[in-house]
Design an enzyme around this catalytic site. Sequence first.
Site, PDB file in Angstrom:
ATOM      1  N   SER A 106     -43.903  12.413 -31.071  1.00  0.00           N
ATOM      2  CA  SER A 106     -44.507  13.498 -31.845  1.00  0.00           C
ATOM      3  C   SER A 106     -45.111  12.958 -33.136  1.00  0.00           C
ATOM      4  CB  SER A 106     -43.397  14.503 -32.199  1.00  0.00           C
ATOM      5  OG  SER A 106     -43.831  15.366 -33.217  1.00  0.00           O
TER       6      SER A 106
ATOM      7  N   LYS B   7     -36.932  11.469 -32.125  1.00  0.00           N
ATOM      8  CA  LYS B   7     -38.192  10.919 -31.597  1.00  0.00           C
ATOM      9  C   LYS B   7     -38.385   9.487 -32.100  1.00  0.00           C
ATOM     10  CE  LYS B   7     -39.323  14.335 -29.133  1.00  0.00           C
ATOM     11  NZ  LYS B   7     -39.155  14.191 -27.697  1.00  0.00           N
TER      12      LYS B   7
ATOM     13  N   ASN C  36     -34.501  25.370 -20.764  1.00  0.00           N
ATOM     14  CA  ASN C  36     -35.602  26.080 -21.437  1.00  0.00           C
ATOM     15  C   ASN C  36     -36.781  26.325 -20.491  1.00  0.00           C
ATOM     16  OD1 ASN C  36     -36.713  27.313 -23.721  1.00  0.00           O
ATOM     17  ND2 ASN C  36     -37.858  25.478 -24.264  1.00  0.00           N
TER      18      ASN C  36
ATOM     19  N   TYR D  67     -34.404  16.451 -35.313  1.00  0.00           N
ATOM     20  CA  TYR D  67     -35.309  16.415 -34.149  1.00  0.00           C
ATOM     21  C   TYR D  67     -36.293  15.249 -34.286  1.00  0.00           C
ATOM     22  CZ  TYR D  67     -39.468  17.345 -31.395  1.00  0.00           C
ATOM     23  OH  TYR D  67     -40.557  17.188 -30.565  1.00  0.00           O
TER      24      TYR D  67
HETATM   25  P1  NAD Z   1     -39.913  22.515 -23.191  1.00  0.00           P
HETATM   26  O1  NAD Z   1     -38.639  22.954 -23.797  1.00  0.00           O
HETATM   27  O2  NAD Z   1     -40.815  23.547 -22.633  1.00  0.00           O
HETATM   28  O3  NAD Z   1     -39.618  21.446 -22.033  1.00  0.00           O
HETATM   29  C1  NAD Z   1     -38.518  20.576 -22.063  1.00  0.00           C
HETATM   30  C2  NAD Z   1     -37.804  20.697 -20.714  1.00  0.00           C
HETATM   31  O4  NAD Z   1     -36.671  19.816 -20.725  1.00  0.00           O
HETATM   32  C3  NAD Z   1     -37.268  22.110 -20.461  1.00  0.00           C
HETATM   33  O5  NAD Z   1     -37.700  22.553 -19.191  1.00  0.00           O
HETATM   34  C4  NAD Z   1     -35.745  21.955 -20.524  1.00  0.00           C
HETATM   35  O6  NAD Z   1     -35.095  22.836 -19.638  1.00  0.00           O
HETATM   36  C5  NAD Z   1     -35.583  20.495 -20.137  1.00  0.00           C
HETATM   37  N1  NAD Z   1     -34.355  19.863 -20.664  1.00  0.00           N
HETATM   38  C6  NAD Z   1     -33.873  19.903 -21.932  1.00  0.00           C
HETATM   39  N2  NAD Z   1     -32.721  19.196 -22.000  1.00  0.00           N
HETATM   40  C7  NAD Z   1     -32.493  18.686 -20.745  1.00  0.00           C
HETATM   41  C8  NAD Z   1     -31.469  17.888 -20.177  1.00  0.00           C
HETATM   42  N3  NAD Z   1     -30.418  17.459 -20.881  1.00  0.00           N
HETATM   43  N4  NAD Z   1     -31.560  17.574 -18.859  1.00  0.00           N
HETATM   44  C9  NAD Z   1     -32.598  18.011 -18.110  1.00  0.00           C
HETATM   45  N5  NAD Z   1     -33.582  18.777 -18.591  1.00  0.00           N
HETATM   46  C10 NAD Z   1     -33.535  19.110 -19.898  1.00  0.00           C
HETATM   47  O7  NAD Z   1     -40.680  21.624 -24.273  1.00  0.00           O
HETATM   48  P2  NAD Z   1     -42.164  21.058 -24.284  1.00  0.00           P
HETATM   49  O8  NAD Z   1     -42.915  21.745 -25.367  1.00  0.00           O
HETATM   50  O9  NAD Z   1     -42.709  21.024 -22.921  1.00  0.00           O
HETATM   51  O10 NAD Z   1     -41.895  19.584 -24.813  1.00  0.00           O
HETATM   52  C11 NAD Z   1     -41.712  18.497 -23.915  1.00  0.00           C
HETATM   53  C12 NAD Z   1     -41.404  17.248 -24.721  1.00  0.00           C
HETATM   54  O11 NAD Z   1     -42.473  17.016 -25.636  1.00  0.00           O
HETATM   55  C13 NAD Z   1     -40.137  17.346 -25.563  1.00  0.00           C
HETATM   56  O12 NAD Z   1     -39.502  16.091 -25.543  1.00  0.00           O
HETATM   57  C14 NAD Z   1     -40.660  17.650 -26.950  1.00  0.00           C
HETATM   58  O13 NAD Z   1     -39.800  17.215 -27.939  1.00  0.00           O
HETATM   59  C15 NAD Z   1     -41.954  16.863 -26.946  1.00  0.00           C
HETATM   60  N6  NAD Z   1     -42.944  17.371 -27.925  1.00  0.00           N
HETATM   61  C16 NAD Z   1     -43.308  18.679 -27.879  1.00  0.00           C
HETATM   62  C17 NAD Z   1     -44.212  19.187 -28.826  1.00  0.00           C
HETATM   63  C18 NAD Z   1     -44.608  20.636 -28.816  1.00  0.00           C
HETATM   64  O14 NAD Z   1     -45.168  21.089 -29.813  1.00  0.00           O
HETATM   65  N7  NAD Z   1     -44.376  21.392 -27.747  1.00  0.00           N
HETATM   66  C19 NAD Z   1     -44.737  18.326 -29.812  1.00  0.00           C
HETATM   67  C20 NAD Z   1     -44.357  16.981 -29.803  1.00  0.00           C
HETATM   68  C21 NAD Z   1     -43.455  16.513 -28.845  1.00  0.00           C
HETATM   69  N1  UFG Z   2     -47.419  28.682 -39.542  1.00  0.00           N
HETATM   70  C1  UFG Z   2     -47.540  29.911 -40.155  1.00  0.00           C
HETATM   71  N2  UFG Z   2     -46.826  30.956 -39.646  1.00  0.00           N
HETATM   72  C2  UFG Z   2     -46.006  30.824 -38.557  1.00  0.00           C
HETATM   73  C3  UFG Z   2     -45.893  29.568 -37.945  1.00  0.00           C
HETATM   74  C4  UFG Z   2     -46.599  28.507 -38.461  1.00  0.00           C
HETATM   75  O1  UFG Z   2     -48.259  30.062 -41.144  1.00  0.00           O
HETATM   76  O2  UFG Z   2     -45.367  31.807 -38.155  1.00  0.00           O
HETATM   77  C5  UFG Z   2     -48.204  27.538 -40.061  1.00  0.00           C
HETATM   78  C6  UFG Z   2     -47.344  26.380 -40.555  1.00  0.00           C
HETATM   79  O3  UFG Z   2     -46.985  26.570 -41.890  1.00  0.00           O
HETATM   80  C7  UFG Z   2     -48.285  25.188 -40.321  1.00  0.00           C
HETATM   81  C8  UFG Z   2     -49.071  25.585 -39.066  1.00  0.00           C
HETATM   82  O4  UFG Z   2     -48.966  27.010 -38.989  1.00  0.00           O
HETATM   83  O5  UFG Z   2     -49.184  25.066 -41.385  1.00  0.00           O
HETATM   84  C9  UFG Z   2     -48.530  24.973 -37.777  1.00  0.00           C
HETATM   85  O6  UFG Z   2     -47.129  25.242 -37.693  1.00  0.00           O
HETATM   86  P1  UFG Z   2     -46.300  25.000 -36.342  1.00  0.00           P
HETATM   87  O7  UFG Z   2     -44.897  25.416 -36.604  1.00  0.00           O
HETATM   88  O8  UFG Z   2     -47.005  25.625 -35.191  1.00  0.00           O
HETATM   89  O9  UFG Z   2     -46.421  23.431 -36.121  1.00  0.00           O
HETATM   90  P2  UFG Z   2     -45.923  22.229 -37.050  1.00  0.00           P
HETATM   91  O10 UFG Z   2     -47.133  21.382 -37.280  1.00  0.00           O
HETATM   92  O11 UFG Z   2     -45.175  22.670 -38.220  1.00  0.00           O
HETATM   93  O12 UFG Z   2     -44.872  21.529 -36.083  1.00  0.00           O
HETATM   94  C10 UFG Z   2     -45.265  20.938 -34.862  1.00  0.00           C
HETATM   95  C11 UFG Z   2     -44.127  20.946 -33.836  1.00  0.00           C
HETATM   96  C12 UFG Z   2     -43.017  20.065 -34.286  1.00  0.00           C
HETATM   97  C13 UFG Z   2     -43.517  18.721 -34.664  1.00  0.00           C
HETATM   98  C14 UFG Z   2     -44.627  18.841 -35.679  1.00  0.00           C
HETATM   99  C15 UFG Z   2     -45.223  17.535 -36.106  1.00  0.00           C
HETATM  100  O13 UFG Z   2     -43.652  22.236 -33.651  1.00  0.00           O
HETATM  101  O14 UFG Z   2     -42.125  19.909 -33.214  1.00  0.00           O
HETATM  102  O15 UFG Z   2     -45.667  19.651 -35.131  1.00  0.00           O
HETATM  103  O16 UFG Z   2     -46.028  17.032 -35.121  1.00  0.00           O
HETATM  104  F1  UFG Z   2     -42.507  17.992 -35.160  1.00  0.00           F
END
Ligand code: NAD
Ligand code: UFG
Length: 335
Positions: A124, A153, A35, A149
Site C-alpha cells: 500500500s 505492509k 470479509n 495496519y
Molecule cells: P477485502 O477485505 O475485500 O479482501 C481481503 C480478503 O481476505 C477477504 O475476502 C477476507 O475474507 C480474506 N481474509 C482475511 N483474512 C484472512 C485469513 N486469515 N485467511 C484467509 N482469508 C482471509 O480487501 P481488499 O480491499 O480486497 O484488499 C486486498 C488486499 O489489498 C489486502 O491485503 C489489503 O490490505 C490490500 N490493500 C487494499 C487497499 C484498499 O484500499 N482496498 C489499499 C492498499 C492495499
Molecule cells: N475522506 C473524507 N470523508 C470520508 C472519508 C474520507 O473527507 O468520509 C477524505 C480523507 O480525509 C482523504 C480522502 O477522502 O482526504 C481519502 O480517504 P480514504 O479513507 O478513502 O483513503 P486514505 O487515502 O485515507 O486511505 C487509503 C486506504 C488505506 C491506505 C491509504 C494509503 O484506505 O488502507 O489509502 O494508501 F493505507
Amino acid sequence: MKILVTGGTGYIGSHTCVELIEAGHEVVIVDNLYNSSKGVLQKIETISGVLPKFYETDILDKEGLEKVFAENKFDAVIHFAGYKAVGESVAIPLTYYENNIAGSINLYQLMKKYEVRNLVFSSSATVYGDDFEVPFKEEYGLGTTTNPYGTTKKMNEMIITDMDKAEPENSSVLLRYFNPIGAHSSGLIGEIPNGIPNNLVPYIAQVVSGQRDYLRVWGNDYDTVDGTGVRDYIHVVDLAKAHVKAIEYAAAHKGTEVINIGTGKGYSVLEVLHAYEKACGHSIPYKIMERRPGDIAVCYADTKKAEKLLGFKAQYDIEQMCKDSYNFTKKLEIE
Ligand code: NAD
Ligand code: UFG
C-alpha cells in the site's frame, strides 16, 4: 499459469481473478470468508465463464493451507488475504499482526516447501508515510508508518525482500496500491463495506443510497486545489489488470521489485464528490468537518516504473470509477 489467490473472494481479489481467467490463467482461491462471501464465486463465473476452485481456509491454519499446496501444483501466488481497516488496527494491533504477519509467514513457508517461487504481494502507498514529497517514487523506500495496519505492509515488504535475498530463485513483485475504487462494469462484483465505511467512495455511495445523511469532508484547510485532501484514485479493474502483468513479470524474472500502482493523478475530496454527482445525476449533501487525525494532504504515485517494467498504464478516469461504483451500489439495493 496455475495461480493461488489468497483473499480471492474479496474486493480486489475477485476483480483480479476475473482478469486472470480472462488472460488464460487457472485460478485457485483460498479465503476464510471473513470479509467476503461464497456468492462472489458465481459472480466470477458469470463474468468470466469459469468457476474457480475454492478452499474455505484460513491462512492462519497452516495444516489446512498445506492441504491446498499438496493438492495443487502452483506456479505462482497472489497474496491479498489480510485485514485492512486502519482505525481497527490501532485498537486491536495484535489481531492485525497475527493475521497479516503470522498468516503471511505460513504462506511463505509453504511456498518455500512446495517450491512455488513467484509471488505478488498487496502492499500500500501507506508505507511511504508522511516522509516524502509527491509524487511518491518507489526508490524512496519505506517511510514511517502511522498505524499497525501500515506497519504490517511494511513488515511484509521487508520479510519478502529478505526471503528473496536468501533464495535467489525467488521472484516477487510488491505492488503499492494507491486508492482503489469503483467496481466491475457488470455491476456484479464491487466493494461491500463492513459497517460504517471509513473510505471516501464507499461512504459517498451510502449517502447516495440513503443510508447516510451527508458526507463528512475531513478538513478543507489543506494546501490543495480546494483545501480538501488529494488522493490518487485507481479503478479496481485497472488495478486487477496490473496484477496480471505483475505475476507474468514475476514468472519471467528473479529478485524483488517494488512497484506503485496508481494513475499518477490526484483528485480532491470535492472533485470526487462532483464526479459522483455527475454519475448519479443529482447533488450529494456534505459538511466540512475538522481534519481526520493521521491524514496527509496529498498522495499520488509516480507511475513510471509500472509503465517501464510492466507496461502498465491505468485506463479509466475518475468519472468511470464513480459511474461503476454507482452502478454496483444500485444493483446491491435491488438484491
Ligand atoms: P477485502 O477485505 O475485500 O479482501 C481481503 C480478503 O481476505 C477477504 O475476502 C477476507 O475474507 C480474506 N481474509 C482475511 N483474512 C484472512 C485469513 N486469515 N485467511 C484467509 N482469508 C482471509 O480487501 P481488499 O480491499 O480486497 O484488499 C486486498 C488486499 O489489498 C489486502 O491485503 C489489503 O490490505 C490490500 N490493500 C487494499 C487497499 C484498499 O484500499 N482496498 C489499499 C492498499 C492495499
Ligand atoms: N475522506 C473524507 N470523508 C470520508 C472519508 C474520507 O473527507 O468520509 C477524505 C480523507 O480525509 C482523504 C480522502 O477522502 O482526504 C481519502 O480517504 P480514504 O479513507 O478513502 O483513503 P486514505 O487515502 O485515507 O486511505 C487509503 C486506504 C488505506 C491506505 C491509504 C494509503 O484506505 O488502507 O489509502 O494508501 F493505507
